[in-house]
Write a protein that holds these residues in place. Structure first.
Motif, PDB file in Angstrom:
ATOM      1  N   MET A   1       0.608  -1.154   0.183  1.00  0.00           N
ATOM      2  CA  MET A   1      -0.017  -0.025  -0.003  1.00  0.00           C
ATOM      3  C   MET A   1       0.866   1.208   0.086  1.00  0.00           C
ATOM      4  O   MET A   1       1.814   1.594   0.694  1.00  0.00           O
ATOM      5  CB  MET A   1      -0.915   0.189   0.990  1.00  0.00           C
ATOM      6  CG  MET A   1      -1.933   0.866   1.106  1.00  0.00           C
ATOM      7  SD  MET A   1      -3.012   1.097   2.441  1.00  0.00           S
ATOM      8  CE  MET A   1      -4.022  -0.307   2.716  1.00  0.00           C
ATOM      9  N   SER A   2       0.605   1.998  -0.813  1.00  0.00           N
ATOM     10  CA  SER A   2       1.287   3.293  -0.915  1.00  0.00           C
ATOM     11  C   SER A   2       0.979   4.351   0.145  1.00  0.00           C
ATOM     12  O   SER A   2      -0.107   4.391   0.823  1.00  0.00           O
ATOM     13  CB  SER A   2       1.078   3.838  -2.316  1.00  0.00           C
ATOM     14  OG  SER A   2      -0.215   4.739  -2.364  1.00  0.00           O
ATOM     15  N   GLU A   4       0.148   7.445  -0.250  1.00  0.00           N
ATOM     16  CA  GLU A   4      -0.763   8.024  -0.715  1.00  0.00           C
ATOM     17  C   GLU A   4      -2.032   7.459  -0.516  1.00  0.00           C
ATOM     18  O   GLU A   4      -3.180   8.084  -1.252  1.00  0.00           O
ATOM     19  CB  GLU A   4      -0.502   8.493  -2.301  1.00  0.00           C
ATOM     20  CG  GLU A   4       0.677   9.262  -2.422  1.00  0.00           C
ATOM     21  CD  GLU A   4       1.098   9.664  -3.832  1.00  0.00           C
ATOM     22  OE1 GLU A   4       0.150   9.813  -4.499  1.00  0.00           O
ATOM     23  OE2 GLU A   4       2.069   9.997  -4.102  1.00  0.00           O
ATOM     24  N   ALA A   5      -2.230   6.144  -0.104  1.00  0.00           N
ATOM     25  CA  ALA A   5      -3.698   5.459  -0.141  1.00  0.00           C
ATOM     26  C   ALA A   5      -4.407   6.280   0.997  1.00  0.00           C
ATOM     27  O   ALA A   5      -4.040   6.435   1.821  1.00  0.00           O
ATOM     28  CB  ALA A   5      -3.476   4.093   0.241  1.00  0.00           C
ATOM     29  N   ILE A   6      -5.594   6.208   0.625  1.00  0.00           N
ATOM     30  CA  ILE A   6      -6.569   7.074   1.498  1.00  0.00           C
ATOM     31  C   ILE A   6      -7.150   5.996   2.578  1.00  0.00           C
ATOM     32  O   ILE A   6      -7.579   4.988   1.960  1.00  0.00           O
ATOM     33  CB  ILE A   6      -7.870   7.550   0.605  1.00  0.00           C
ATOM     34  CG1 ILE A   6      -7.325   8.707  -0.347  1.00  0.00           C
ATOM     35  CG2 ILE A   6      -8.667   8.202   1.632  1.00  0.00           C
ATOM     36  CD1 ILE A   6      -8.126   9.366  -0.972  1.00  0.00           C
ATOM     37  N   THR A   7      -6.980   6.376   3.585  1.00  0.00           N
ATOM     38  CA  THR A   7      -7.746   5.296   4.905  1.00  0.00           C
ATOM     39  C   THR A   7      -8.906   5.514   5.079  1.00  0.00           C
ATOM     40  O   THR A   7      -9.580   6.617   4.751  1.00  0.00           O
ATOM     41  CB  THR A   7      -6.733   5.502   6.200  1.00  0.00           C
ATOM     42  OG1 THR A   7      -6.881   6.712   6.479  1.00  0.00           O
ATOM     43  CG2 THR A   7      -5.236   5.102   5.541  1.00  0.00           C
ATOM     44  N   VAL A   8      -9.684   4.725   5.603  1.00  0.00           N
ATOM     45  CA  VAL A   8     -10.892   5.047   6.244  1.00  0.00           C
ATOM     46  C   VAL A   8     -11.136   6.118   7.099  1.00  0.00           C
ATOM     47  O   VAL A   8     -12.083   6.845   7.138  1.00  0.00           O
ATOM     48  CB  VAL A   8     -11.522   3.694   6.808  1.00  0.00           C
ATOM     49  CG1 VAL A   8     -12.957   4.059   7.570  1.00  0.00           C
ATOM     50  CG2 VAL A   8     -11.714   2.619   5.954  1.00  0.00           C
ATOM     51  N   GLU A   9      -9.929   6.461   8.187  1.00  0.00           N
ATOM     52  CA  GLU A   9      -9.757   7.524   8.791  1.00  0.00           C
ATOM     53  C   GLU A   9      -9.749   8.858   7.986  1.00  0.00           C
ATOM     54  O   GLU A   9     -10.362   9.692   8.547  1.00  0.00           O
ATOM     55  CB  GLU A   9      -8.705   7.239   9.970  1.00  0.00           C
ATOM     56  CG  GLU A   9      -8.736   6.336  10.835  1.00  0.00           C
ATOM     57  CD  GLU A   9      -8.560   4.612  10.384  1.00  0.00           C
ATOM     58  OE1 GLU A   9      -8.320   4.648   8.903  1.00  0.00           O
ATOM     59  OE2 GLU A   9      -8.790   3.838  10.910  1.00  0.00           O
ATOM     60  N   ASP A  10      -8.935   8.679   7.138  1.00  0.00           N
ATOM     61  CA  ASP A  10      -8.866  10.057   6.224  1.00  0.00           C
ATOM     62  C   ASP A  10     -10.311  10.270   5.633  1.00  0.00           C
ATOM     63  O   ASP A  10     -10.724  11.220   5.528  1.00  0.00           O
ATOM     64  CB  ASP A  10      -7.991   9.752   4.755  1.00  0.00           C
ATOM     65  CG  ASP A  10      -6.488   9.612   5.532  1.00  0.00           C
ATOM     66  OD1 ASP A  10      -6.104   9.939   6.350  1.00  0.00           O
ATOM     67  OD2 ASP A  10      -5.647   8.809   4.704  1.00  0.00           O
ATOM     68  N   ARG A  13     -12.294  12.234   8.356  1.00  0.00           N
ATOM     69  CA  ARG A  13     -11.874  13.427   8.411  1.00  0.00           C
ATOM     70  C   ARG A  13     -12.430  14.226   7.181  1.00  0.00           C
ATOM     71  O   ARG A  13     -12.927  15.331   7.385  1.00  0.00           O
ATOM     72  CB  ARG A  13     -10.221  13.629   8.178  1.00  0.00           C
ATOM     73  CG  ARG A  13      -9.738  13.285   9.894  1.00  0.00           C
ATOM     74  CD  ARG A  13      -8.358  13.503   9.829  1.00  0.00           C
ATOM     75  NE  ARG A  13      -7.535  12.395   9.454  1.00  0.00           N
ATOM     76  CZ  ARG A  13      -7.330  11.249  10.077  1.00  0.00           C
ATOM     77  NH1 ARG A  13      -8.021  10.980  11.252  1.00  0.00           N
ATOM     78  NH2 ARG A  13      -6.580  10.362   9.602  1.00  0.00           N
TER      79      ARG A  13
END
Length: 124
Positions: A1-2, A4-10, A13
């Motif tokens: 996973m890079s 730059e990957a968007i997490t669920v937490e991101d 927010r």
């Protein structure tokens, strides 16, 4: 996973940031500020809270009366009828309704109600 990957937490927010831009949220914040800055409303809130606390203490000792309850309700009605407080309560309800719709959208793909199941498990 890079990195730059968007997490669920991101994403959470980002949702929070978008909520602060909603007209319902902006209305609520303006109404809350108006209530906080109005001395008469703050005095009525203090009066209501004092009476409510006294009544709750009387309930715990078995000394609560109907007249005590009537007094709490009377002051609450006075508080809620103050224009700035009425606006605040209406804005709060509108925002709550909008957040419930957001919760439903989040919960839709899940097998549970995201908000409703927070405290329990496995009820049929």
């Amino acid at each position: 996973m890079s990195a730059e990957a968007i997490t669920v937490e991101d994403l959470g927010r980002q949702i929070g940031d978008r909520i602060t831009q909603l007209p319902e949220y902006e209305r609520f914040e303006a109404a809350r500020t108006a209530v906080e800055n109005d001395d008469a409303v703050q005095e009525k809130i203090d009066e209501f809270e004092g009476l409510r606390q006294e009544f709750m203490a009387a309930q715990q000792t078995g000394q609560a009366t109907q007249s005590g309850l009537n007094e709490v309700q009377r002051v609450q009605e006075e508080l809620h009828s103050m224009p700035k407080m009425a606006e605040y309560l209406d804005a709060q309800e509108e925002l709550t309704d909008r957040l419930a719709a957001v919760n439903e959208a989040i919960s839709e793909p899940l097998s549970i109600d995201f908000g409703g199941e927070a405290g329990g498990c496995c009820h049929d």
